[in-house]
Structure formats: C-alpha cells, structure tokens
Design a protein around this motif. Structure first.
Motif, PDB file in Angstrom:
ATOM      1  N   CYS A 287       0.860  -1.299  -0.006  1.00 39.15           N
ATOM      2  CA  CYS A 287      -0.069   0.425  -0.204  1.00 39.15           C
ATOM      3  C   CYS A 287       1.048   1.346   0.003  1.00 39.15           C
ATOM      4  N   GLN A 288       0.047   2.332  -0.061  1.00 40.24           N
ATOM      5  CA  GLN A 288       1.031   3.483  -0.908  1.00 40.24           C
ATOM      6  C   GLN A 288      -0.387   4.356   0.802  1.00 40.24           C
ATOM      7  N   VAL A 289       0.768   5.295   1.301  1.00 42.47           N
ATOM      8  CA  VAL A 289      -0.219   6.879   1.763  1.00 42.47           C
ATOM      9  C   VAL A 289      -0.376   7.847   0.639  1.00 42.47           C
ATOM     10  N   GLY A 306      -6.077   6.819   5.063  1.00 42.97           N
ATOM     11  CA  GLY A 306      -5.750   6.866   3.896  1.00 42.97           C
ATOM     12  C   GLY A 306      -3.923   7.523   4.619  1.00 42.97           C
ATOM     13  N   SER A 307      -3.986   8.564   5.588  1.00 44.46           N
ATOM     14  CA  SER A 307      -2.962   8.860   5.550  1.00 44.46           C
ATOM     15  C   SER A 307      -2.071   7.794   6.710  1.00 44.46           C
ATOM     16  N   THR A 308      -2.405   6.890   7.559  1.00 46.86           N
ATOM     17  CA  THR A 308      -2.148   6.291   8.306  1.00 46.86           C
ATOM     18  C   THR A 308      -2.334   4.511   8.142  1.00 46.86           C
ATOM     19  N   HIS A 309      -2.915   4.002   7.367  1.00 47.88           N
ATOM     20  CA  HIS A 309      -3.111   2.746   7.532  1.00 47.88           C
ATOM     21  C   HIS A 309      -1.723   1.707   7.092  1.00 47.88           C
ATOM     22  N   ALA A 310      -1.026   2.811   6.030  1.00 49.14           N
ATOM     23  CA  ALA A 310       0.142   1.650   4.969  1.00 49.14           C
ATOM     24  C   ALA A 310       1.416   1.435   6.824  1.00 49.14           C
ATOM     25  N   ILE A 311       0.566   2.658   8.431  1.00 53.32           N
ATOM     26  CA  ILE A 311       1.614   2.920   8.454  1.00 53.32           C
ATOM     27  C   ILE A 311       1.662   1.085   9.127  1.00 53.32           C
ATOM     28  N   HIS A 312       0.505   0.746   9.456  1.00 53.51           N
ATOM     29  CA  HIS A 312      -0.630  -0.196  10.107  1.00 53.51           C
ATOM     30  C   HIS A 312       0.537  -1.405   9.648  1.00 53.51           C
TER      31      HIS A 312
END
Length: 365
Positions: A287-289, A306-312
């Motif tokens: 995924c991307q940010v 959209g901003s934080t899920h890639a961190i997960h």
C-alpha cells in the motif's frame, strides 16, 4: 551514509524491518512521555462506549427534531468510524488480549453498530490473511471492496454497498473466494466446504437483515420517484406506508450513516492498497500513503485511514490513535525507505503497483 543511499542498499524486507523498528520505537517513546497511554484496554473500552453513546444521542436528537437529517447522518457516521477502527484493532487483539470474552463482546457491539459490515468473527480470518497476501487474488477482504476493479459507475455503486459488490461481479468474487480457501490449505474436502459456507454466510444475520431493509428502502423510493416523474399515482397500502415511514427514520439514524462511512472508507482503502502485480508478503508493495488535501472530506469518516493505514502494515500492533499521533515520524521514515505517497495514477491503473513512470516523484510529495 544518507537515507537515500542507504535505502538503495537494502532489500524490501530490510526496508520493512527498518520502518517497523522506527515506528515501534516511536510508540514506546510516546508511552514513556504519556503513561496514561499504557492503559490500552481502558482506552479502547472508553472509545467504544463514547462512540456508541454518540451514535444513539445523534439518532435521538434527530427523532426529537433537535437536529436535521443532514446533521444526524454525518455525525453518526463520524462516531461509527471510531468503532470501525476499534474493530480493526480488536481483530489484532490490541485490547483485552488476556480477556477473550471482553474482546468478543466489543466485536459484537461493533457489529451491531455497523451491521452493513462482514461478521467481525469471520473478518478476523480474512484480515489476518490480508496482511500476509495483500494485493493477491486470494486477498478476499480487499477484493470485496473493489480493489483491482477498473473505475466507472459500477465501482462507485459497489463502494458503498457490500452486497452489490458481490451481485455485480459474482464470477470474480467466486474466483477470489476459491483462491482464499485454497490458500488456507484445508486438510479435507469437508473442511473446504465449511470454509465456503462460512464465506457464503459472512453477513448473516445482521448484515443480511440490514441489506434487506436498505434495498427495500432504496427500491421503494426509486419506484415512487419514477412514478412521480411520469405523473403516475401510486397509493401504498396503509401497513406499507407506516412501515416506510419507520424505515425513513431508520435510514437517517442508521442506514445512511452506514452508507456514507462505508463509501468513504472503501474509496480510500481500495485505492491505497495495490493489487494484481504485488509480491506476496512484500509490505513495501502492499500500500501507499494516500493523503492529498482533496480527500480530507472522506478521510474524516474513516479516521484519516489513507494517511495512517500504511503505517499499520509495517507496525501491526500499534492502535489507531497511536498511528495518528506518530504519523509524522512514521511518514518521514517511510519516505526515506521509498514508500509511495499519493500515487494518484493508481486510479487509472486499477490499483496495479509496478506501472509507474517515475517512482522517485512519488516519495517526495
């Protein structure tokens, strides 16, 4: 050695480990500065209770005539978005790990609050599989919310209605379901059939009832609207008119907020995840940010997903509020390692990963 050169020398797996380490270290440091964050079970239960009360209060205020429908719908959807994030964290056992009954109770309450979703006890298996095989054909969770489908009216309709996402592409979803079952390596044919049955009834009973009511409401109003446009009078039976009046209220306090929240979440999620040419278990390609300014109205109803899920995907065990709190730190290290930011071309590529003209541009925004 600067970060750009360092990233070039690392494999994707090493980049993923580097990002995960930095993000988790930031979480540890944050908890040391704010000791109350260590009471994770209490925080999760409090967010659940406040969100449920918020949804109920919003509906009561609408029924009493205190607020208009256009206030009730987004307000209720906002509270429901917190519950969705809680469900996601509960699936990963971030709350009440040592008290399964409490974890299960919260999952059940979350499903009651958002009946348009998959049974969370079924989703737990789908989501954990999603992390291993994100972007591949067996990633049934993302396929279910239109990831990989070319853009058009069909995809827009499917984004807000999980049942339509199945009805409008039965062959594709059957193929994805078979791929998912095969990936689980069932020991016997009976076990494979049991998995298939579980997916077939993934929305039963709450989701099944929800969509029966929602589709009844939509079809009825479409028919009445067409009849009115054609100057054709339709007189509803007394019992059905009363039922429809009740359904109209239910639509405002529950169904329309579900539609709004689901559409926003699925729009963001299905476009920030890649599909089709992704290496299994390669987090750098999953995924991307996705956080351009024009998506902020949608981000509002899915807790800045959209901003934080890639961190997960890199640091699975951090709860959603910690991901948001440390987003700036996480984004900096993700940029260093080459994670894509705002790859808008994914809309044209139907979510494929590799077809990017100049990948370097995507990490500089």
């Amino acid at each position: 050695m600067n970060a750009a050169v360092k990233a070039e020398l690392l494999t994707d797996e090493q980049k993923s480990v580097y990002i995960r380490t930095k993000v988790l270290d930031a979480g540890v440091a944050l908890r040391e500065r704010h000791h109350w964050l260590k009471h994770q079970d209490f925080i999760g239960a409090s967010i659940m209770a406040l969100s449920l009360l918020g949804m109920i209060a919003s509906g009561v205020l609408y029924v009493q005539g205190v607020i208009a429908w256009w206030v009730c719908v987004p307000l209720t959807a906002l509270f429901a978005s917190f519950i969705h994030e809680l469900e996601h964290d509960l699936i990963h056992l971030m709350y009440f790990r040592k008290k399964p009954w409490a974890n299960n109770l919260m999952l059940a309450l979350g499903w009651v609050a958002r009946a348009s979703t998959v049974n969370p006890f079924v989703r737990r298996k789908l989501h954990l599989h999603h992390h291993k095989f994100s972007g591949t054909e067996s990633d049934l969770e993302e396929r279910g919310i239109t990831n990989g489908v070319p853009w058009g009216i069909k995809r827009l309709v499917m984004l807000g209605d999980n049942m339509m996402a199945v009805y409008l592409r039965p062959t594709e979803m059957l193929r994805a379901t078979k791929a998912y079952i095969k990936s689980q390596k069932p020991a016997t044919a009976a076990e494979a059939r049991a998995m298939g049955k579980e997916q077939l009834h993934a929305y039963f009973p709450l989701g099944t009832a929800y969509y029966a009511l929602f589709h009844t409401w939509v079809v009825t109003h479409v028919v009445l609207l067409i009849a009115s446009a054609l100057s054709f009078s339709i007189t509803l039976p007394t019992w059905y008119a009363g039922f429809l009046n009740g359904l109209n209220v239910f639509a405002v306090v529950y169904m329309l907020p579900s539609l709004l929240r689901t559409f926003c979440l699925h729009f963001i999620s299905s476009n920030m995840h890649y599909y089709g040419d992704v290496e299994a278990r390669n987090v750098m390609q999953q995924c991307q940010v996705l956080n351009p300014w024009w998506l902020m109205p949608m981000q509002l109803f899915c807790f800045n997903f959209g901003s934080t899920h890639a961190i997960h995907h890199f640091a699975v065990k951090e709860p959603f509020y910690i991901r948001q709190w440390n987003a700036k730190i996480a984004h900096n290290v993700m940029r260093e390692m080459g994670v894509r930011f705002n790859d808008i071309g994914t809309f044209k590529r139907a979510n494929s990963f590799k077809q990017v003209t100049n990948p370097a541009v995507l990490v500089s925004r």
